[in-house]
Design an enzyme around this catalytic site. Structure first.
Site, PDB file in Angstrom:
ATOM      1  N   THR A 106      -0.358 -53.854 -41.043  1.00 27.13           N
ATOM      2  CA  THR A 106      -1.806 -53.651 -40.913  1.00 27.13           C
ATOM      3  C   THR A 106      -2.439 -54.178 -42.172  1.00 27.13           C
ATOM      4  O   THR A 106      -1.984 -53.850 -43.270  1.00 27.13           O
ATOM      5  CB  THR A 106      -2.116 -52.139 -40.838  1.00 27.13           C
ATOM      6  N   ARG A 163      -2.768 -45.838 -26.656  1.00 27.96           N
ATOM      7  CA  ARG A 163      -2.619 -45.230 -27.995  1.00 27.96           C
ATOM      8  C   ARG A 163      -3.588 -45.876 -29.006  1.00 27.96           C
ATOM      9  O   ARG A 163      -3.758 -47.077 -29.042  1.00 27.96           O
ATOM     10  CB  ARG A 163      -1.179 -45.414 -28.465  1.00 27.96           C
ATOM     11  N   VAL A 164      -4.208 -45.018 -29.826  1.00 28.52           N
ATOM     12  CA  VAL A 164      -5.069 -45.480 -30.911  1.00 28.52           C
ATOM     13  C   VAL A 164      -4.499 -44.918 -32.214  1.00 28.52           C
ATOM     14  O   VAL A 164      -4.085 -43.758 -32.267  1.00 28.52           O
ATOM     15  CB  VAL A 164      -6.521 -44.974 -30.715  1.00 28.52           C
ATOM     16  N   GLY A 165      -4.458 -45.743 -33.244  1.00 30.25           N
ATOM     17  CA  GLY A 165      -3.897 -45.302 -34.532  1.00 30.25           C
ATOM     18  C   GLY A 165      -4.963 -45.003 -35.567  1.00 30.25           C
ATOM     19  O   GLY A 165      -6.164 -44.919 -35.259  1.00 30.25           O
ATOM     20  N   ASP A 166      -4.513 -44.878 -36.787  1.00 29.09           N
ATOM     21  CA  ASP A 166      -5.401 -44.499 -37.890  1.00 29.09           C
ATOM     22  C   ASP A 166      -6.437 -45.560 -38.242  1.00 29.09           C
ATOM     23  O   ASP A 166      -7.507 -45.237 -38.773  1.00 29.09           O
ATOM     24  CB  ASP A 166      -4.571 -44.210 -39.152  1.00 29.09           C
ATOM     25  N   THR A 216      -1.707 -47.850 -44.428  1.00 30.59           N
ATOM     26  CA  THR A 216      -0.860 -48.556 -43.471  1.00 30.59           C
ATOM     27  C   THR A 216       0.339 -47.658 -43.172  1.00 30.59           C
ATOM     28  O   THR A 216       0.624 -46.731 -43.918  1.00 30.59           O
ATOM     29  CB  THR A 216      -0.408 -49.922 -44.038  1.00 30.59           C
ATOM     30  N   GLY A 217       1.028 -47.940 -42.085  1.00 33.97           N
ATOM     31  CA  GLY A 217       2.206 -47.137 -41.737  1.00 33.97           C
ATOM     32  C   GLY A 217       1.978 -46.357 -40.455  1.00 33.97           C
ATOM     33  O   GLY A 217       1.117 -46.714 -39.648  1.00 33.97           O
ATOM     34  N   GLY A 237       0.470 -44.331 -38.082  1.00 35.80           N
ATOM     35  CA  GLY A 237      -0.900 -43.838 -37.980  1.00 35.80           C
ATOM     36  C   GLY A 237      -0.991 -42.353 -37.698  1.00 35.80           C
ATOM     37  O   GLY A 237      -1.888 -41.670 -38.213  1.00 35.80           O
TER      38      GLY A 237
END
Ligand code: ASP
Length: 336
Positions: free
Chosen positions: A195, A223-226, A246-247, A249
């Site tokens: 990211t 799915r939605v991440g950080d 990053t990483g 989420g």
């Protein structure tokens, strides 16, 4: 370099000489405390402009710095810096060429935040390469902060963004290989998160930030991440500083990571200490399985000081300052 040595070195340059002489004359009529404050302010000014980003992304930080050096602002710098990686089809974790979800769909998350605390974010966006620019349009052209999915895509198209297939041949081949075993759990390759999160400080000392991602490879559809969640993947407070993540989420969202880092800086922590404390907030959880995943933070404060820290080895950042575009390895928590 110690603050005084830094001033000494700087005073060899023309700018430093001019500043140096005004410092000496200032010292004549003012208290030691005010003189020190002046000195600090000069050092802070000399750190500008400045760009930091997650991972090894020298082309992206160079683009951002080019904008800052030609008088552009931090918001333009982070948007156009991030766009470099979104357009890079070889980067399989951002924008065009990103690895798909488990159903073969490339879905993007991005966010952006300016010096006023305005923000825009887009999540589960398909078929549009420059998610970060869509996030900026949402921030600037709508009364909203977040748009998702089909609505976000329609909005982007209405603003002139091109609709295109983002699944490249090599990402498709990787997905087809993954499908042979098709493990339900998303794969967390701790060596290979990418990211892009970027923070910039312009010549006025104003800070903006952005981040953009195709998220975890082979994630569940929807799915939605950080990276799309303001406060998790990104947070800016122009009075204090900014942070990007990053990483994994899910771990970042559970601790509202980037907001936490900025709030720790507000309490007086350095960017480095704030990143370390935020990582420990994750690893100290009673049932934390932190050995199985990566999270990395990079932060900048209002003085132009930066810091970074991660759970696992191999996190790195790119920092462009004082004419040098450097790739720097981050310190990390899991040394066992
Ligand atoms: N943070 C991103 C996400 O969870 C993934 C990454 O950094 O590679 O969506």
């Amino acid at each position: 370099m110690k603050r005084r040595n830094f001033i000494k070195t700087a005073s060899i340059t023309g700018v430093g000489l001019a500043i140096g002489s005004s410092l000496i004359s200032c010292n004549d009529g003012i208290s030691k405390e005010s003189a020190n404050q002046n000195e600090d302010a000069i050092v802070d000014t000399m750190r500008r402009p400045l760009v930091v980003a997650t991972w090894h992304v020298k082309a992206a930080t160079a683009k951002a710095m080019e904008i800052l050096q030609t008088g552009g602002n931090a918001l333009d710098a982070v948007e156009h810096g991030c766009k470099v990686e979104e357009a890079n089809k070889k980067n399989q974790t951002v924008g065009n060429g990103g690895l798909p979800d488990r159903d073969g769909n490339v879905t993007l998350d991005a966010s952006i935040m300016d010096k006023y605390g305005n923000c825009g974010s887009v999540m589960y966006l398909q078929n549009i390469t420059h998610a970060v620019s869509v996030a900026r349009k949402i921030m600037e052209d709508t009364p909203h902060v977040m748009l998702a999915g089909e609505g976000a895509k329609q909005f982007a198209v209405s603003k002139g963004f091109k609709s295109e297939d983002l699944l490249t041949e090599s990402s498709k081949r990787a997905w087809e290989k993954w499908k042979i075993e098709a493990k339900y759990k998303p794969i967390i390759n701790i060596e290979n998160h990418d990211t892009i999160g970027m923070l910039a400080m312009d010549n006025n000392g104003d800070i903006s930030g952005a981040c953009t991602t195709s998220g975890l490879a082979y994630k569940l559809g929807g799915r939605v991440g950080d990276s799309a969640i303001i406060g998790s993947g990104l947070f800016i407070d122009n009075d204090i500083g900014g942070c990007v993540a990053t990483g994994l989420g899910e771990a970042i969202v559970k601790t509202v990571g980037s907001f936490l880092v900025v709030e720790l800086m507000r309490q007086g922590k350095s960017p480095q200490q704030a990143c370390e404390d935020a990582i420990k907030r994750i690893t100290n959880k009673p049932k934390s399985n932190f050995r199985d995943f990566q999270v990395g933070y990079v932060a900048m404060n209002k003085k132009g000081e930066t810091g970074c820290y991660s759970i696992q080895k191999s996190f790195s950042i790119t920092k462009f300052h004082n004419g040098t575009n450097e790739h720097i390895q981050s310190d990390y928590f899991n040394k066992s």
